[in-house]
Write a protein that holds these residues in place. Structure first.
Motif, short mmCIF file in Angstrom:
data_model
loop_
_atom_site.label_atom_id
_atom_site.label_comp_id
_atom_site.label_asym_id
_atom_site.label_seq_id
_atom_site.Cartn_x
_atom_site.Cartn_y
_atom_site.Cartn_z
N GLU A 1 11.20 -1.75 -4.01
CA GLU A 1 12.18 -1.00 -3.09
C GLU A 1 12.42 0.67 -3.82
OE1 GLU A 1 14.65 0.35 -0.16
OE2 GLU A 1 13.62 -1.55 -0.34
N VAL B 1 9.02 3.03 -3.40
CA VAL B 1 8.47 3.42 -2.31
C VAL B 1 8.76 4.90 -2.08
CG1 VAL B 1 8.71 3.09 0.29
CG2 VAL B 1 8.55 1.26 -1.26
N GLY B 2 9.57 5.19 -2.48
CA GLY B 2 10.29 6.72 -2.11
C GLY B 2 9.75 7.59 -3.16
N ASP C 1 3.85 9.15 -1.87
CA ASP C 1 3.51 9.12 -0.47
C ASP C 1 2.52 7.94 -0.55
OD1 ASP C 1 2.85 9.55 2.00
OD2 ASP C 1 1.35 10.98 1.75
N LEU D 1 9.95 -4.86 4.01
CA LEU D 1 10.06 -3.38 3.28
C LEU D 1 8.76 -2.44 3.89
CD1 LEU D 1 11.06 -1.74 1.01
CD2 LEU D 1 9.18 -2.51 -0.41
N LYS E 1 10.25 -1.48 7.25
CA LYS E 1 11.22 -0.23 7.08
C LYS E 1 10.64 0.96 6.75
CE LYS E 1 15.22 0.58 4.08
NZ LYS E 1 16.04 0.17 2.89
N HIS E 2 9.55 1.18 5.79
CA HIS E 2 8.91 2.28 5.42
C HIS E 2 7.74 2.53 6.33
CE1 HIS E 2 11.60 3.18 2.26
NE2 HIS E 2 11.56 1.88 2.06
N ASP E 3 7.30 1.86 7.43
CA ASP E 3 6.14 2.01 8.26
C ASP E 3 4.90 2.06 7.29
OD1 ASP E 3 4.72 2.32 10.44
OD2 ASP E 3 4.58 4.69 10.49
N LEU E 4 4.80 0.88 6.40
CA LEU E 4 3.64 0.78 5.64
C LEU E 4 2.85 -0.14 6.02
CD1 LEU E 4 5.14 1.44 2.35
CD2 LEU E 4 3.74 3.09 3.39
#
Length: 394
Positions: free
Chosen positions: A35, A38-39, A42, A67, A70-73
């Motif tokens: 978590e 991720v941010g 990129d 996860l 949530k983050h479109d991965l």
């Protein structure tokens, strides 16, 4: 081209190690550490190497799947043992691919890259779909505006005066949510209007003073649009929406063109009605004069005939008592006969004059009927008969 990915594993398999080296992946030991990672960069994919864990795919990768969603991965598993039920459950939860440790290492990297490409393609497709949806929405709005403008231009010809014309315009402007003041200038007068039908002095003065300025005059959230005989003050222009701002200007321009054209039409119509009234009055006066001329002409003809008959009778009674020679009597008789013959010829010409009067009367009647049947004047209330203003020539 290599993309950045996240790799989650307590112990990397040979395939996991190759993937880490190929993508220069950031590796964390547990899902709890993902978590915060991720941010920070990129990342384009999340790879979970659970080949050394003796549990089902969903048990070890559920938090990673959440996860990724949530983050479109895209989430790719490297797993050794799994059942068909595990595979179906992972797929339903959003897993992109499951790679077995026995898979060729380069093929594993290619499959991860392919998952990344799929996600990029889906994102681009989504953007294009959003753009297409927005374009379609704008097209529908434009078509709706066009339809409203066409309906206005068709209905504007039913307006018989400036009040009806102004109300028709305000009715169309309502769909744009605009608050406006309108001024229409014509030979019939200057008409200032608000949507409720009355006028405001300040807006009226402003519109008149700026009527000969530029086509568009912008100040704050207000805009004045000028087009020949029409000026429109828009009081709540959407200055924060450039697209809507331009669309309102374009549409109001076409609306004002229609209003201006109808003003010219109403002026021509008013002029035609006045000309009709003048022609009707002139026709009535000419008809009265013709009747009087005809009556006086007939009176003159009758007077001439009576005088000729009286003179002839007097001569015939008096000649025998005069000491005239036979030659003189014959001369007087020839003169009398010539006078009677000439008078009869004049009377015959008078009959032709009566025919001319009749044709002129019929021509005037046809002209008046053509005016009454004119399409622009059909159904219009006839003007009240004028007071006795006919020309008295006799």
């Amino acid at each position: 081209m290599s993309y950045q990915i996240l790799l989650c594993s307590e112990k990397l398999s040979p395939v996991g190690e190759h993937v880490q080296h190929f993508f220069n992946a950031h590796c964390v030991a547990s899902a709890n550490d993902l978590e915060g990672m991720v941010g920070k960069a990129d990342y384009r994919a999340l790879v979970v190497d659970c080949s050394s864990v003796k549990c089902s795919l969903m048990e070890c990768g559920r938090s990673c799947l959440e996860l990724g969603k949530k983050h479109d991965l895209p989430v790719v598993f490297i797993a050794d043992e799994y059942t068909l039920e595990d595979k179906l459950a992972a797929y339903e939860a959003g897993c992109d691919d499951i790679i077995e440790p026995s898979t060729n290492k380069d093929e594993a990297c290619a499959r991860i890259t392919k998952s990344i490409f799929h996600r990029i393609a889906n994102a681009q497709l989504s953007e294009r779909l959003d753009a297409a949806t927005e374009t379609a929405r704008n097209a529908m709005v434009d078509n709706s505006d066009l339809g409203a403008n066409i309906q206005f231009l068709l209905a504007v010809h039913e307006s018989d005066n400036l009040d009806q014309l102004g109300q028709q315009l305000f009715s169309t402007l309502e769909r744009y949510g605009l608050r406006c003041s309108l001024q229409m200038r014509s030979s019939l007068g200057i008409k200032n209007m608000e949507a409720h039908g009355m006028s405001k002095d300040l807006e009226s003065q402003l519109l008149y003073q700026l009527k000969d300025a530029d086509r568009y005059i912008d100040f704050g959230c207000r805009t004045i649009c000028n087009y020949d005989r029409v000026s429109l003050l828009i009081k709540n222009m959407p200055v924060d929406d450039a697209e809507k701002y331009g669309a309102i200007k374009d549409n109001t321009f076409y609306l004002l063109q229609g209003v201006n054209a109808r003003i010219h039409s109403l002026e021509d119509r008013h002029t035609l009605i006045e000309e009709k009234q003048c022609l009707r009055k002139l026709s009535g006066d000419v008809n009265t004069v013709m009747i009087r001329v005809k009556e006086r002409y007939q009176d003159v003809m009758r007077g001439i005939m009576d005088e000729v008959e009286t003179s002839t009778a007097m001569l015939q009674d008096r000649v025998p008592h005069l000491a005239l020679t036979e030659q003189d009597e014959n001369f007087i008789d020839s003169v009398v006969e010539r006078l009677i013959s000439t008078t009869n010829s004049v009377f015959n010409e008078g009959l032709k004059v009566d025919e001319i009067f009749m044709k002129l009367e019929l021509g005037l009647e046809h002209s008046l009927k053509a005016l009454d049947d004119h399409p622009e004047l059909a159904g219009m209330r006839k003007p009240p008969p004028a007071s006795d203003t006919s020309v008295d020539l006799f």
